[in-house]
Design a protein around this motif. Structure first.
Motif, short mmCIF file in Angstrom:
data_model
loop_
_atom_site.label_atom_id
_atom_site.label_comp_id
_atom_site.label_asym_id
_atom_site.label_seq_id
_atom_site.Cartn_x
_atom_site.Cartn_y
_atom_site.Cartn_z
N ASN B 92 13.52 8.62 -14.49
CA ASN B 92 13.17 9.98 -13.75
C ASN B 92 11.75 10.03 -13.69
O ASN B 92 11.25 10.70 -12.82
CB ASN B 92 13.76 11.11 -14.16
CG ASN B 92 15.42 11.02 -13.87
OD1 ASN B 92 15.94 10.46 -12.70
ND2 ASN B 92 16.08 11.76 -14.38
N GLY B 94 9.37 7.71 -13.33
CA GLY B 94 8.91 7.14 -12.45
C GLY B 94 9.09 7.46 -11.01
O GLY B 94 8.12 7.48 -10.31
N LEU B 95 10.29 8.23 -10.63
CA LEU B 95 10.66 8.72 -9.64
C LEU B 95 9.75 9.95 -9.38
O LEU B 95 9.24 10.30 -8.12
CB LEU B 95 12.25 9.13 -9.51
CG LEU B 95 13.02 7.95 -9.50
CD1 LEU B 95 14.57 8.57 -9.51
CD2 LEU B 95 12.90 7.55 -7.91
N LYS B 97 6.64 10.20 -10.71
CA LYS B 97 5.48 9.83 -10.33
C LYS B 97 5.30 9.53 -8.66
O LYS B 97 4.16 9.62 -8.15
CB LYS B 97 5.19 8.63 -11.21
CG LYS B 97 3.75 8.42 -11.12
CD LYS B 97 3.41 7.38 -12.17
CE LYS B 97 2.10 6.68 -11.99
NZ LYS B 97 1.95 5.28 -12.67
N ARG B 98 6.34 8.95 -8.25
CA ARG B 98 6.40 8.56 -6.71
C ARG B 98 6.14 9.94 -5.70
O ARG B 98 5.97 9.62 -4.70
CB ARG B 98 7.67 7.70 -6.55
CG ARG B 98 7.64 6.32 -6.56
CD ARG B 98 9.07 5.83 -6.73
NE ARG B 98 9.00 4.41 -6.83
CZ ARG B 98 8.42 3.37 -5.86
NH1 ARG B 98 8.14 3.88 -4.82
NH2 ARG B 98 8.31 2.24 -6.25
N ARG B 99 6.82 10.72 -6.29
CA ARG B 99 6.76 12.01 -5.29
C ARG B 99 5.97 13.22 -5.68
O ARG B 99 6.02 14.39 -5.10
CB ARG B 99 8.14 12.58 -5.15
CG ARG B 99 8.99 13.01 -6.49
CD ARG B 99 10.15 13.76 -6.01
NE ARG B 99 10.71 14.15 -7.27
CZ ARG B 99 11.56 13.50 -7.92
NH1 ARG B 99 12.01 12.37 -7.52
NH2 ARG B 99 12.15 13.98 -8.97
N ARG B 100 5.28 13.04 -6.70
CA ARG B 100 4.74 13.99 -7.16
C ARG B 100 3.27 14.93 -6.17
O ARG B 100 3.14 15.47 -6.32
CB ARG B 100 3.94 14.00 -8.72
CG ARG B 100 2.82 13.01 -8.41
CD ARG B 100 2.39 12.77 -10.17
NE ARG B 100 1.09 11.84 -10.20
CZ ARG B 100 0.63 11.04 -11.22
NH1 ARG B 100 1.21 11.71 -12.25
NH2 ARG B 100 -0.24 10.30 -11.25
N TYR B 101 2.84 13.75 -5.22
CA TYR B 101 1.99 14.10 -4.49
C TYR B 101 2.37 15.00 -3.47
O TYR B 101 1.79 15.15 -2.53
CB TYR B 101 1.08 12.86 -3.95
CG TYR B 101 1.78 11.60 -4.03
CD1 TYR B 101 1.78 10.80 -5.01
CD2 TYR B 101 2.51 11.61 -2.90
CE1 TYR B 101 2.79 9.50 -4.83
CE2 TYR B 101 3.71 10.46 -2.79
CZ TYR B 101 3.53 9.65 -3.46
OH TYR B 101 4.39 8.50 -3.41
N ARG B 102 3.76 15.02 -3.25
CA ARG B 102 4.31 15.28 -1.92
C ARG B 102 4.52 16.86 -1.96
O ARG B 102 4.74 17.40 -2.71
CB ARG B 102 5.71 14.75 -1.94
CG ARG B 102 6.33 14.81 -0.35
CD ARG B 102 7.64 13.91 -0.31
NE ARG B 102 7.55 12.76 -0.93
CZ ARG B 102 8.84 12.10 -1.45
NH1 ARG B 102 9.84 12.86 -1.66
NH2 ARG B 102 8.77 10.78 -1.64
N PHE B 103 4.48 17.33 -0.36
CA PHE B 103 4.78 18.67 0.00
C PHE B 103 3.98 19.73 -0.94
O PHE B 103 4.48 20.65 -1.45
CB PHE B 103 6.32 19.25 -0.36
CG PHE B 103 7.24 18.13 0.35
CD1 PHE B 103 6.86 17.36 1.42
CD2 PHE B 103 8.35 17.50 -0.46
CE1 PHE B 103 7.74 16.38 2.02
CE2 PHE B 103 8.87 16.44 0.07
CZ PHE B 103 8.57 15.85 1.35
N LYS B 104 2.81 19.33 -1.20
CA LYS B 104 1.90 20.43 -2.33
C LYS B 104 1.47 21.63 -1.35
O LYS B 104 1.64 22.47 -2.05
CB LYS B 104 0.69 19.60 -2.49
CG LYS B 104 0.76 18.75 -3.41
CD LYS B 104 -0.68 18.74 -4.20
CE LYS B 104 -0.28 18.69 -5.60
NZ LYS B 104 -1.69 18.63 -6.23
N ASN B 105 1.51 21.49 -0.20
CA ASN B 105 1.35 22.81 0.69
C ASN B 105 2.63 23.54 0.86
O ASN B 105 2.68 24.52 1.84
CB ASN B 105 0.62 22.79 1.75
CG ASN B 105 0.94 21.47 2.70
OD1 ASN B 105 2.10 20.90 2.70
ND2 ASN B 105 0.00 21.14 3.50
#
Lengths: 389, 108
Positions: B92, B94-95, B97-105
């Motif tokens: 989890n 790793g997962l 980390k893969r998406r932490r940059y997503r949908f920030k706004n």
């Protein structure tokens, strides 16, 4: 046999020449013990003949090749190779040029190296592109038949590139595709994709071939691993900003001015295998991301058809069932699912939709604890869909 | 008749008491196919078998594959075996980390 007049011939000191050979070995990830061998082979008297055929292309690959610094284009053409045919670089034209090509094919059967840039139109018997009245397909078949090996330079020759983008009016095909469907005779093939490819990748692969009489180690898309073994993202100068979650949101915001990560502006670095970030361009001056523009992913197949260049990969993965999405799904499978399931994903008997349902319904204990979000689940679904096609 | 029933009851009771824990665990679904002894944990040997398979796969696929997690990085409590919850926690991470940059706004 090294030529004793080598230094005079190429106006290089022995020190510079060895330094250059060391650079080549480094580019190709070869050990230091390979340096003397490279030096010996490159200094030999007999220069291998090369035919360079250009088909549906923009001459960008040749433009890139002429900006090669290690070795320079002059040293390659005048010292290491005998470039017998190249539309743009040869002095001869018209019938004399075509005669040079045919002479090389006839006199150096199974010895010359064939370099191809541009895709090959096959629709309507290949009438959409001809040279000297001969279709590209016919000319390529003739040249491949007697070639020792083939180098597909640029994304058009390697994967079809822009001419093969939808709606693909000319039925453009890559050298790989034509070899796979047996239209062309099977020969050793290396792909050096990119739009254009790195000049140093072209010249280093040619130098490797001259030295070892074979291509360097290749990946599953026939690309040399020494240049395409890592993603642009892996070695990006802005990677630390990605790790710190500092992203430019538009091309003129604070983040862009500070040099933050361009992921949100559509950068394809994480899914693009190329050495732009380490080898760089124009004598290692810079590369697109360093200059402030996201990577377009030009060294990957179908990059023109993979969606809007300025939409980030996550939104693309959700919005489209693209190859990029399947690739992400494969990465998720190989970095997560394999710890509990078979390494070979094709062993799953359930359909892609069934797998997604099992992941979501929460009846399987371990899956209940896995925190896949919608985009990641969709990527996995796309990966399984493609796998079962 | 009564003796016979008592005998069956006694046998059933004894078999329950004497059944080894591993045999019971056998009937539980395992969380990983590499848990070959079905004890609910991945031992070092089982993990090594998985790692070896992955290395072979990486070599044969001839393309870049994700790195395999180090045993010691997954075995959080350092007891020499990996439980389901330890593995899930690492995966989890790793997962995430893969998406932490997503949908920030805020827009999905």
């Amino acid at each position: 046999m090294p030529d004793p007049n080598y230094e005079r011939m190429c106006s290089l000191s022995r020190r510079s020449f060895l330094k250059y050979c060391a650079g080549l070995a480094s580019l190709l990830s070869l050990p230091a013990t390979a340096i003397p061998l490279i030096a010996e082979k490159l200094a030999q008297k007999n220069k291998p003949p090369v035919i360079w055929l250009s088909f549906q292309e923009c001459t960008g690959c040749t433009e890139s090749f002429t900006r090669s610094y290690a070795p320079t284009i002059e040293s390659l053409i005048f010292n290491f190779l005998s470039l017998d045919y190249h539309h743009t670089l040869q002095a001869a034209s018209g019938e004399a040029a075509e005669a040079a090509r045919l002479d090389t094919i006839r006199n150096h059967k199974d010895h010359y190296l064939l370099v191809v840039d541009g895709s090959i139109p096959v629709k309507d018997n290949g009438v959409y592109s001809t040279i000297a009245g001969v279709t590209n397909l016919h000319m390529l078949k003739e040249a491949v038949n007697s070639a020792r090996a083939v180098v597909a330079v640029g994304s058009c020759a390697a994967f079809g590139g822009l001419p093969a983008a939808r709606p693909d009016p000319t039925g453009a095909m890559s050298v790989t595709q034509l070899m796979d469907d047996r239209t062309l005779k099977q020969k050793p093939l290396v792909n050096i994709p990119g739009c254009p490819p790195l000049a140093d990748a072209i010249s280093a692969v040619l130098a490797h071939y001259l030295t070892f009489q074979r291509f360097p180690e290749l990946d599953n898309l026939q690309r040399p691993l020494s240049f395409y073994g890592h993603t642009v993202h892996d070695r990006c100068s802005r990677l630390s900003y990605y790790e710190d979650e500092k992203f430019a949101e538009s091309f003129d915001d604070k983040g862009a001015r500070e040099g933050w990560c361009l992921y949100k502006l559509g950068c394809r670095g994480p899914v693009t295998h190329n050495a732009c970030a380490s080898v760089k361009w124009n004598n290692a001056t810079s590369f697109p991301i360093e200059a402030g523009h996201p990577c377009l992913g030009c060294s990957e197949p179908d990059f023109w058809d993979r969606g809007d260049f300025y939409t980030d990969l996550d939104h693309l993965a959700v919005a489209s069932k693209s190859a990029a999405s399947a690739q992400q799904g494969q990465q998720i499978y190989e970095s997560h699912c394999v710890y509990c399931h078979s390494i070979n994903a094709s062993e799953f008997s359930a359909s892609a939709d069934e797998i997604v349902r099992l992941l979501k319904d929460g009846n399987i204990r371990s899956h209940r604890g896995i925190e896949l979000d919608n985009a990641q689940t969709e990527s996995l679904r796309e990966f399984f869909l493609r796998l079962k096609r | 008749m009564f003796q016979y029933k008592r005998c069956i009851l006694y046998t059933a009771l004894m078999s329950l008491l004497l059944t080894p824990q591993a045999a019971i665990a056998d009937k539980q679904p395992v969380f990983s196919i590499y848990d070959t002894d079905h004890n609910g944990y991945l031992s070092r040997a089982e993990y090594a078998m998985f790692s070896e398979k992955m290395h072979r796969h990486r070599r044969s696929s001839n393309r870049p594959c994700p790195e395999i997690l180090e045993f010691s990085h997954v075995d959080h409590d350092q007891d020499g075996q990996i439980s389901e919850s330890e593995l899930l926690a690492s995966l989890n991470k790793g997962l995430q980390k893969r998406r932490r940059y997503r949908f920030k706004n805020g827009a999905e």
